[in-house]
Design an enzyme around this catalytic site. Structure first.
Site, PDB file in Angstrom:
ATOM      1  N   PRO A   2       0.830  -1.202   0.000  1.00  0.00           N
ATOM      2  CA  PRO A   2       0.000   0.000   0.000  1.00  0.00           C
ATOM      3  C   PRO A   2       0.870   1.260   0.000  1.00  0.00           C
ATOM      4  O   PRO A   2       1.947   1.275   0.582  1.00  0.00           O
ATOM      5  CB  PRO A   2      -0.797  -0.099   1.299  1.00  0.00           C
ATOM      6  CG  PRO A   2      -0.169  -1.166   2.106  1.00  0.00           C
ATOM      7  CD  PRO A   2       0.711  -1.973   1.224  1.00  0.00           C
ATOM      8  N   GLU A   3       0.398   2.309  -0.660  1.00  0.00           N
ATOM      9  CA  GLU A   3       1.106   3.583  -0.597  1.00  0.00           C
ATOM     10  C   GLU A   3       0.496   4.391   0.550  1.00  0.00           C
ATOM     11  O   GLU A   3      -0.474   3.957   1.187  1.00  0.00           O
ATOM     12  CB  GLU A   3       1.015   4.292  -1.955  1.00  0.00           C
ATOM     13  CG  GLU A   3       1.375   3.315  -3.078  1.00  0.00           C
ATOM     14  CD  GLU A   3       2.241   3.845  -4.216  1.00  0.00           C
ATOM     15  OE1 GLU A   3       2.765   4.959  -4.104  1.00  0.00           O
ATOM     16  OE2 GLU A   3       2.400   3.116  -5.205  1.00  0.00           O
ATOM     17  N   LYS A  52       3.961   5.245   5.773  1.00  0.00           N
ATOM     18  CA  LYS A  52       3.266   3.955   5.770  1.00  0.00           C
ATOM     19  C   LYS A  52       3.116   3.364   7.164  1.00  0.00           C
ATOM     20  O   LYS A  52       2.829   2.177   7.312  1.00  0.00           O
ATOM     21  CB  LYS A  52       4.014   2.983   4.851  1.00  0.00           C
ATOM     22  CG  LYS A  52       4.065   3.480   3.400  1.00  0.00           C
ATOM     23  CD  LYS A  52       4.772   2.495   2.523  1.00  0.00           C
ATOM     24  CE  LYS A  52       4.831   3.018   1.092  1.00  0.00           C
ATOM     25  NZ  LYS A  52       5.490   2.070   0.196  1.00  0.00           N
ATOM     26  N   ASN A 162       5.782   1.759  -5.249  1.00  0.00           N
ATOM     27  CA  ASN A 162       6.221   1.461  -6.604  1.00  0.00           C
ATOM     28  C   ASN A 162       5.327   2.043  -7.696  1.00  0.00           C
ATOM     29  O   ASN A 162       5.807   2.434  -8.750  1.00  0.00           O
ATOM     30  CB  ASN A 162       6.284  -0.065  -6.756  1.00  0.00           C
ATOM     31  CG  ASN A 162       7.514  -0.495  -7.505  1.00  0.00           C
ATOM     32  OD1 ASN A 162       8.462   0.273  -7.632  1.00  0.00           O
ATOM     33  ND2 ASN A 162       7.487  -1.710  -8.014  1.00  0.00           N
ATOM     34  N   ARG A 240      13.628  -2.467  -6.694  1.00  0.00           N
ATOM     35  CA  ARG A 240      12.350  -2.892  -7.269  1.00  0.00           C
ATOM     36  C   ARG A 240      12.357  -2.575  -8.758  1.00  0.00           C
ATOM     37  O   ARG A 240      13.008  -1.636  -9.197  1.00  0.00           O
ATOM     38  CB  ARG A 240      11.169  -2.110  -6.614  1.00  0.00           C
ATOM     39  CG  ARG A 240      11.122  -2.114  -5.099  1.00  0.00           C
ATOM     40  CD  ARG A 240      10.436  -3.334  -4.511  1.00  0.00           C
ATOM     41  NE  ARG A 240       9.103  -3.586  -5.015  1.00  0.00           N
ATOM     42  CZ  ARG A 240       7.986  -3.041  -4.509  1.00  0.00           C
ATOM     43  NH1 ARG A 240       8.057  -2.185  -3.515  1.00  0.00           N
ATOM     44  NH2 ARG A 240       6.810  -3.357  -5.012  1.00  0.00           N
TER      45      ARG A 240
END
Ligand SMILES: [Zn+2]
Length: 253
Positions: A2-3, A52, A162, A240
Protein backbone atom coordinates in the site's frame (compact mmCIF):
# COMPACT_ATOMS: atom_id res chain seq x y z
CA UNK A 1 2.49 -2.65 -1.02
CA UNK A 2 0.00 0.00 0.00
CA UNK A 3 1.11 3.58 -0.60
CA UNK A 4 0.72 6.28 2.04
CA UNK A 5 -2.83 7.21 1.16
CA UNK A 6 -4.03 3.74 2.23
CA UNK A 7 -2.61 4.32 5.71
CA UNK A 8 -4.04 7.83 5.97
CA UNK A 9 -7.43 6.52 4.96
CA UNK A 10 -7.17 3.74 7.57
CA UNK A 11 -6.22 6.34 10.19
CA UNK A 12 -9.23 8.44 9.25
CA UNK A 13 -11.66 5.51 9.33
CA UNK A 14 -10.28 4.03 12.56
CA UNK A 15 -10.33 7.46 14.22
CA UNK A 16 -14.02 7.66 13.40
CA UNK A 17 -14.67 4.17 14.79
CA UNK A 18 -12.44 4.24 17.89
CA UNK A 19 -11.60 7.77 19.06
CA UNK A 20 -12.91 8.33 22.60
CA UNK A 21 -14.04 4.71 22.91
CA UNK A 22 -12.87 1.79 24.97
CA UNK A 23 -11.59 -0.90 22.63
CA UNK A 24 -11.50 -4.65 23.17
CA UNK A 25 -8.19 -6.00 21.92
CA UNK A 26 -7.34 -9.60 21.28
CA UNK A 27 -4.91 -11.66 19.25
CA UNK A 28 -6.89 -14.56 17.75
CA UNK A 29 -3.65 -15.89 16.27
CA UNK A 30 -2.01 -15.68 19.71
CA UNK A 31 1.29 -14.21 18.60
CA UNK A 32 0.44 -10.72 19.82
CA UNK A 33 -1.49 -11.82 22.89
CA UNK A 34 0.84 -9.96 25.31
CA UNK A 35 0.55 -6.69 23.37
CA UNK A 36 -3.20 -7.08 23.07
CA UNK A 37 -3.51 -7.64 26.83
CA UNK A 38 -1.59 -4.40 27.51
CA UNK A 39 -4.01 -2.30 25.45
CA UNK A 40 -7.27 -4.19 26.04
CA UNK A 41 -10.11 -2.07 27.49
CA UNK A 42 -8.22 1.19 27.10
CA UNK A 43 -9.64 4.27 25.37
CA UNK A 44 -8.25 5.29 21.99
CA UNK A 45 -7.11 8.91 22.08
CA UNK A 46 -5.86 9.32 18.54
CA UNK A 47 -4.97 7.47 15.36
CA UNK A 48 -2.27 8.90 13.09
CA UNK A 49 -0.53 7.87 9.90
CA UNK A 50 3.02 8.96 9.04
CA UNK A 51 4.07 7.67 5.65
CA UNK A 52 3.27 3.95 5.77
CA UNK A 53 3.20 3.72 9.58
CA UNK A 54 0.02 3.70 11.64
CA UNK A 55 0.04 4.76 15.29
CA UNK A 56 -2.93 4.27 17.63
CA UNK A 57 -2.50 6.05 20.94
CA UNK A 58 -4.35 4.82 24.04
CA UNK A 59 -5.21 6.59 27.30
CA UNK A 60 -2.67 4.35 29.05
CA UNK A 61 -0.02 6.36 27.18
CA UNK A 62 0.89 3.35 25.09
CA UNK A 63 0.87 3.31 21.32
CA UNK A 64 0.10 0.48 18.90
CA UNK A 65 2.56 0.74 15.99
CA UNK A 66 1.62 -1.05 12.76
CA UNK A 67 3.37 -1.27 9.39
CA UNK A 68 1.49 -3.37 6.85
CA UNK A 69 4.52 -4.23 4.72
CA UNK A 70 3.84 -6.09 1.48
CA UNK A 71 0.91 -8.27 2.47
CA UNK A 72 -0.55 -6.80 5.65
CA UNK A 73 -4.25 -5.94 5.65
CA UNK A 74 -6.96 -4.46 7.85
CA UNK A 75 -10.54 -5.66 7.42
CA UNK A 76 -13.55 -3.88 8.90
CA UNK A 77 -16.91 -5.28 9.94
CA UNK A 78 -19.75 -4.06 12.16
CA UNK A 79 -19.60 -4.91 15.88
CA UNK A 80 -20.26 -7.41 17.36
CA UNK A 81 -17.94 -9.25 14.97
CA UNK A 82 -18.18 -12.70 13.47
CA UNK A 83 -15.53 -15.27 14.41
CA UNK A 84 -12.11 -14.43 12.88
CA UNK A 85 -11.43 -15.73 9.38
CA UNK A 86 -7.90 -16.85 8.55
CA UNK A 87 -4.93 -15.72 10.60
CA UNK A 88 -5.83 -12.56 12.49
CA UNK A 89 -2.88 -11.01 14.31
CA UNK A 90 -4.88 -8.44 16.23
CA UNK A 91 -8.57 -7.70 16.54
CA UNK A 92 -9.72 -4.25 17.69
CA UNK A 93 -13.38 -4.23 18.64
CA UNK A 94 -15.03 -0.87 19.14
CA UNK A 95 -18.69 -0.12 19.90
CA UNK A 96 -19.74 0.14 16.25
CA UNK A 97 -16.98 -1.48 14.23
CA UNK A 98 -14.32 -4.17 14.51
CA UNK A 99 -11.02 -4.16 12.62
CA UNK A 100 -8.97 -7.31 12.03
CA UNK A 101 -5.28 -6.97 11.22
CA UNK A 102 -3.50 -9.75 9.36
CA UNK A 103 0.02 -10.20 8.02
CA UNK A 104 1.67 -6.97 9.24
CA UNK A 105 5.44 -6.48 9.06
CA UNK A 106 5.36 -4.49 12.30
CA UNK A 107 2.81 -4.84 15.09
CA UNK A 108 4.06 -3.78 18.51
CA UNK A 109 3.32 -1.64 21.54
CA UNK A 110 5.64 1.35 21.93
CA UNK A 111 5.85 4.44 24.14
CA UNK A 112 5.52 7.98 22.72
CA UNK A 113 9.33 8.58 22.60
CA UNK A 114 9.76 5.45 20.49
CA UNK A 115 6.96 6.61 18.21
CA UNK A 116 8.74 9.97 17.85
CA UNK A 117 11.97 8.15 17.03
CA UNK A 118 10.28 6.20 14.22
CA UNK A 119 8.69 9.38 12.86
CA UNK A 120 12.05 11.19 13.00
CA UNK A 121 13.55 8.65 10.57
CA UNK A 122 10.94 9.55 7.94
CA UNK A 123 11.11 12.23 5.29
CA UNK A 124 8.21 14.65 4.85
CA UNK A 125 4.85 13.02 4.19
CA UNK A 126 2.85 15.05 1.65
CA UNK A 127 -0.37 14.04 3.42
CA UNK A 128 0.64 15.52 6.81
CA UNK A 129 -0.51 19.07 7.41
CA UNK A 130 2.53 21.37 7.34
CA UNK A 131 4.73 18.84 5.51
CA UNK A 132 7.81 20.66 4.21
CA UNK A 133 8.62 20.02 0.53
CA UNK A 134 11.94 21.84 1.11
CA UNK A 135 13.25 18.80 3.03
CA UNK A 136 12.39 16.60 0.04
CA UNK A 137 13.98 19.00 -2.45
CA UNK A 138 17.20 19.19 -0.46
CA UNK A 139 17.42 15.44 0.16
CA UNK A 140 17.06 14.80 -3.59
CA UNK A 141 19.48 17.52 -4.69
CA UNK A 142 22.13 16.37 -2.21
CA UNK A 143 22.10 12.77 -3.44
CA UNK A 144 23.79 11.23 -6.46
CA UNK A 145 21.51 8.20 -6.14
CA UNK A 146 18.94 7.62 -8.91
CA UNK A 147 15.67 9.47 -8.42
CA UNK A 148 13.90 6.12 -8.86
CA UNK A 149 15.60 4.93 -5.65
CA UNK A 150 15.18 8.23 -3.77
CA UNK A 151 11.40 8.19 -4.28
CA UNK A 152 11.17 4.80 -2.52
CA UNK A 153 13.50 5.88 0.30
CA UNK A 154 11.12 6.63 3.18
CA UNK A 155 13.71 8.96 4.74
CA UNK A 156 13.58 11.17 1.62
CA UNK A 157 9.79 11.26 1.17
CA UNK A 158 7.35 9.19 3.23
CA UNK A 159 4.50 7.18 1.76
CA UNK A 160 5.53 6.65 -1.86
CA UNK A 161 5.46 3.12 -3.30
CA UNK A 162 6.22 1.46 -6.60
CA UNK A 163 3.09 2.60 -8.46
CA UNK A 164 3.38 6.30 -7.72
CA UNK A 165 7.13 6.44 -8.34
CA UNK A 166 6.72 4.92 -11.83
CA UNK A 167 3.82 7.22 -12.64
CA UNK A 168 5.31 10.46 -11.32
CA UNK A 169 8.57 9.90 -13.23
CA UNK A 170 6.63 9.26 -16.42
CA UNK A 171 4.37 12.28 -16.01
CA UNK A 172 7.39 14.54 -15.50
CA UNK A 173 9.45 12.90 -18.28
CA UNK A 174 12.27 11.82 -15.95
CA UNK A 175 14.37 8.70 -16.48
CA UNK A 176 14.39 6.59 -13.28
CA UNK A 177 18.23 6.47 -13.25
CA UNK A 178 18.64 10.26 -13.23
CA UNK A 179 20.84 11.23 -10.26
CA UNK A 180 19.13 13.45 -7.70
CA UNK A 181 21.90 16.01 -8.16
CA UNK A 182 20.88 16.46 -11.83
CA UNK A 183 17.36 17.64 -10.99
CA UNK A 184 16.48 21.27 -10.53
CA UNK A 185 14.38 22.62 -7.73
CA UNK A 186 11.33 23.42 -9.89
CA UNK A 187 11.20 19.86 -11.23
CA UNK A 188 11.46 18.30 -7.76
CA UNK A 189 8.80 20.62 -6.39
CA UNK A 190 6.54 19.80 -9.33
CA UNK A 191 6.94 16.07 -8.56
CA UNK A 192 6.03 16.75 -4.91
CA UNK A 193 2.89 18.61 -5.98
CA UNK A 194 1.86 15.80 -8.34
CA UNK A 195 2.40 13.15 -5.65
CA UNK A 196 0.57 15.19 -3.01
CA UNK A 197 -2.41 15.52 -5.36
CA UNK A 198 -2.53 11.78 -6.10
CA UNK A 199 -2.19 10.87 -2.43
CA UNK A 200 -4.97 13.25 -1.40
CA UNK A 201 -7.15 11.89 -4.17
CA UNK A 202 -6.36 8.35 -3.00
CA UNK A 203 -7.47 9.13 0.57
CA UNK A 204 -10.69 10.67 -0.70
CA UNK A 205 -11.51 7.89 -3.15
CA UNK A 206 -10.25 5.05 -0.93
CA UNK A 207 -9.30 2.83 -3.85
CA UNK A 208 -6.75 0.08 -3.95
CA UNK A 209 -3.39 1.20 -5.30
CA UNK A 210 -3.71 0.44 -8.99
CA UNK A 211 -7.09 2.14 -9.24
CA UNK A 212 -6.10 5.14 -7.20
CA UNK A 213 -5.54 7.68 -9.89
CA UNK A 214 -8.39 9.66 -11.32
CA UNK A 215 -6.68 9.22 -14.70
CA UNK A 216 -5.67 5.81 -16.02
CA UNK A 217 -2.15 4.69 -15.12
CA UNK A 218 0.47 5.48 -17.78
CA UNK A 219 3.25 2.97 -17.24
CA UNK A 220 2.57 0.75 -14.24
CA UNK A 221 1.82 -2.77 -15.54
CA UNK A 222 1.67 -1.50 -19.13
CA UNK A 223 3.63 -2.79 -22.11
CA UNK A 224 3.46 0.24 -24.39
CA UNK A 225 3.80 3.94 -23.60
CA UNK A 226 0.33 5.48 -23.36
CA UNK A 227 1.65 8.67 -25.01
CA UNK A 228 3.95 7.59 -27.86
CA UNK A 229 3.32 3.84 -28.21
CA UNK A 230 7.00 2.88 -27.68
CA UNK A 231 7.48 -0.44 -25.84
CA UNK A 232 8.25 0.28 -22.19
CA UNK A 233 11.55 -0.78 -20.69
CA UNK A 234 11.79 -2.46 -17.30
CA UNK A 235 14.87 -1.96 -15.11
CA UNK A 236 15.67 -2.45 -11.45
CA UNK A 237 16.14 0.75 -9.48
CA UNK A 238 16.18 0.96 -5.70
CA UNK A 239 15.69 -2.81 -5.40
CA UNK A 240 12.35 -2.89 -7.27
CA UNK A 241 11.52 -3.09 -10.96
CA UNK A 242 10.22 0.00 -12.69
CA UNK A 243 8.80 0.48 -16.19
CA UNK A 244 9.58 3.61 -18.16
CA UNK A 245 9.34 4.94 -21.71
CA UNK A 246 12.78 5.39 -23.34
CA UNK A 247 11.36 8.13 -25.62
CA UNK A 248 9.34 10.16 -23.12
CA UNK A 249 11.86 9.65 -20.29
CA UNK A 250 15.28 10.09 -21.95
CA UNK A 251 18.40 8.80 -20.23
CA UNK A 252 20.34 11.37 -18.18
CA UNK A 253 23.26 13.02 -20.04
ZN1 LIG B 1 6.52 7.49 -24.60
Amino acid sequence: MPEGHTLHRLARDQRRDFKGHKVTLSSPQGRFADSARLLDQHVVERVDAYGKHLFTRFDSGEVLHVHLGLIGKFRRQPSPPAAPVGIVSVRLEGPTATWDLSGPTVCRVVDPPEMERVVSTLGPDPLRRGADPERFIQAVQRSAKPIGALLLDQSVIAGIGNVFRAEVLFVHGIHPSTPGTNLDRATILAMWDTLAGWLRDGVRRNRIVTNTLAEPLHVYHHELCGTCGTPLVSIEVGGRRIDFCPMCQPAPL
